[in-house]
Write a protein that holds these residues in place. Structure first.
Motif, PDB file in Angstrom:
ATOM      1  N   ASP A 162       0.895  -1.236   0.018  1.00  0.00           N
ATOM      2  CA  ASP A 162      -0.045   0.096  -0.141  1.00  0.00           C
ATOM      3  C   ASP A 162       0.763   1.150  -0.082  1.00  0.00           C
ATOM      4  OD1 ASP A 162      -2.583   1.350   0.317  1.00  0.00           O
ATOM      5  OD2 ASP A 162      -1.838   1.969   2.206  1.00  0.00           O
ATOM      6  N   ARG A 163       1.980   1.247   0.623  1.00  0.00           N
ATOM      7  CA  ARG A 163       2.831   2.485   1.016  1.00  0.00           C
ATOM      8  C   ARG A 163       3.486   2.728  -0.379  1.00  0.00           C
ATOM      9  NH1 ARG A 163       4.001   6.205   0.320  1.00  0.00           N
ATOM     10  NH2 ARG A 163       5.031   7.732   1.252  1.00  0.00           N
ATOM     11  N   LYS A 205       0.861   4.029  -3.117  1.00  0.00           N
ATOM     12  CA  LYS A 205       0.375   5.469  -2.918  1.00  0.00           C
ATOM     13  C   LYS A 205       1.638   6.346  -3.009  1.00  0.00           C
ATOM     14  CE  LYS A 205      -3.391   4.343   0.404  1.00  0.00           C
ATOM     15  NZ  LYS A 205      -3.935   4.514   1.731  1.00  0.00           N
ATOM     16  N   ASN A 206       2.779   5.829  -3.153  1.00  0.00           N
ATOM     17  CA  ASN A 206       3.944   6.913  -3.065  1.00  0.00           C
ATOM     18  C   ASN A 206       3.864   7.175  -4.703  1.00  0.00           C
ATOM     19  OD1 ASN A 206       6.463   7.814  -2.164  1.00  0.00           O
ATOM     20  ND2 ASN A 206       7.265   6.914  -3.752  1.00  0.00           N
ATOM     21  N   GLY A 207       3.248   6.697  -5.599  1.00  0.00           N
ATOM     22  CA  GLY A 207       3.150   7.009  -6.941  1.00  0.00           C
ATOM     23  C   GLY A 207       4.405   6.772  -7.927  1.00  0.00           C
ATOM     24  N   TYR A 218      15.500   0.129  -6.370  1.00  0.00           N
ATOM     25  CA  TYR A 218      14.224   0.903  -6.385  1.00  0.00           C
ATOM     26  C   TYR A 218      12.946  -0.103  -6.584  1.00  0.00           C
ATOM     27  CZ  TYR A 218      15.845   5.606  -5.495  1.00  0.00           C
ATOM     28  OH  TYR A 218      16.602   6.821  -5.292  1.00  0.00           O
ATOM     29  N   TYR A 219      11.887   0.013  -5.502  1.00  0.00           N
ATOM     30  CA  TYR A 219      10.881  -1.009  -5.535  1.00  0.00           C
ATOM     31  C   TYR A 219       9.671  -0.414  -6.276  1.00  0.00           C
ATOM     32  CZ  TYR A 219      13.602  -4.218  -2.413  1.00  0.00           C
ATOM     33  OH  TYR A 219      14.678  -4.873  -2.011  1.00  0.00           O
ATOM     34  N   SER A 220       8.962  -1.281  -7.028  1.00  0.00           N
ATOM     35  CA  SER A 220       7.775  -0.684  -7.508  1.00  0.00           C
ATOM     36  C   SER A 220       6.807  -1.758  -7.451  1.00  0.00           C
ATOM     37  CB  SER A 220       7.924  -0.134  -9.127  1.00  0.00           C
ATOM     38  OG  SER A 220       8.413  -0.966  -9.795  1.00  0.00           O
ATOM     39  N   LEU A 221       5.663  -1.471  -7.825  1.00  0.00           N
ATOM     40  CA  LEU A 221       4.512  -2.602  -8.279  1.00  0.00           C
ATOM     41  C   LEU A 221       4.932  -3.511  -9.187  1.00  0.00           C
ATOM     42  CD1 LEU A 221       1.144  -0.689  -7.856  1.00  0.00           C
ATOM     43  CD2 LEU A 221       2.556  -1.615  -6.090  1.00  0.00           C
TER      44      LEU A 221
END
Length: 253
Positions: free
Chosen positions: A21-22, A25-27, A67-70
């Motif tokens: 979720d974090r 929502k960070n975008g 870096y982490y993303s979905l």
């Protein structure tokens, strides 16, 4: 006893979803230290959660910068939930065609309760990062946001529009309201610097046989390479493509 069972929860799942979720929502992609700072999860445990979520494809870790993303698995689940797989498969060839014509980043967005979301991206020929990625929710001031604000008929759209407009000053709100009327007539929208500085975009709607909005195709690039008026030759090309794509889903003018 039965009532207690209903409220029993698995703490590790709650923690895992708080991480997801974090990041969502960070975008934009997040580095480990920022995730740790926001979630307050012990570093040793956070490493385990991130490794597990990455291995499952729920998150994606960029090997170059960490870096982490979905991740792709999560996006697939989301697409299944909103039943857009067929839309993506049918529109993707046109995205490539438009990308080849304009040589700029081409996106497909669909509606979610949080606003229009990027579900497919074909990068520009220069491979530039123009402020969005798959999973990004776009604001009402973006070209796609304007398309959805104009044409989307969904119970959640009104509340989204109200919330988005509340973030803007009165003058900008009035300008957008006027712009929505023009978009309704022209079937194309334009935006400047909605995603990043010096970046412009234009968008066209995709309709079904009942003229319900299925999604929007957006072209994003530097200001000089993106059309800004409906009369522009590239705008007319996009409008023709929009009609061609909508016809696949049964739309007739």
């Amino acid at each position: 006893m039965e009532e207690n069972k209903k409220h029993t929860q698995i703490q590790s799942l709650l923690v895992g979803f708080s991480i997801i979720d974090r990041i969502a929502k960070n975008g934009s992609p997040m580095k480990f230290n920022d995730i740790h700072s926001d979630t307050k999860i012990a570093k040793s445990n956070l490493y385990k959660y991130l490794n597990t979520l990455t291995n499952l494809g729920i998150l994606y870790r960029d090997k170059e910068n960490g870096y982490y993303s979905l991740g792709s698995t999560l996006i697939q689940y989301g697409m299944a939930a909103i039943n857009q797989e067929d839309l993506i498969s049918k529109v993707t060839p046109f995205l490539h065609e438009i990308n080849m014509k304009l040589k700029e980043t081409t996106l497909l967005t669909v509606w979610t309760t949080n606003g229009p979301m990027i579900v497919k991206m074909i990068h520009s020929h220069l491979g530039l990062n123009l402020g969005g990625q798959v999973g990004t929710i776009l604001p009402i001031s973006s070209a796609a946001g304007k398309i959805f604000a104009t044409f989307m008929q969904h119970p959640s759209t009104k509340s989204w529009i109200k919330e988005e407009l509340s973030k803007l000053d009165e003058k900008t709100q009035k300008q957008l309201t006027i712009e929505f009327e023009k978009i309704k007539k022209d079937n194309i929208s334009f935006a400047n610097e909605a995603l990043a500085p010096n970046i412009s975009s234009c968008a066209i709607p995709i309709f079904n046989f009942e003229k319900e909005l299925l999604g929007s195709i957006i072209v994003v690039g530097f200001e000089k390479s993106i059309p800004h008026t409906v009369e522009n030759e590239l705008s007319q090309y996009l409008l023709r493509k929009g009609k061609e794509i909508s016809a696949i889903f049964g739309f007739k003018e």
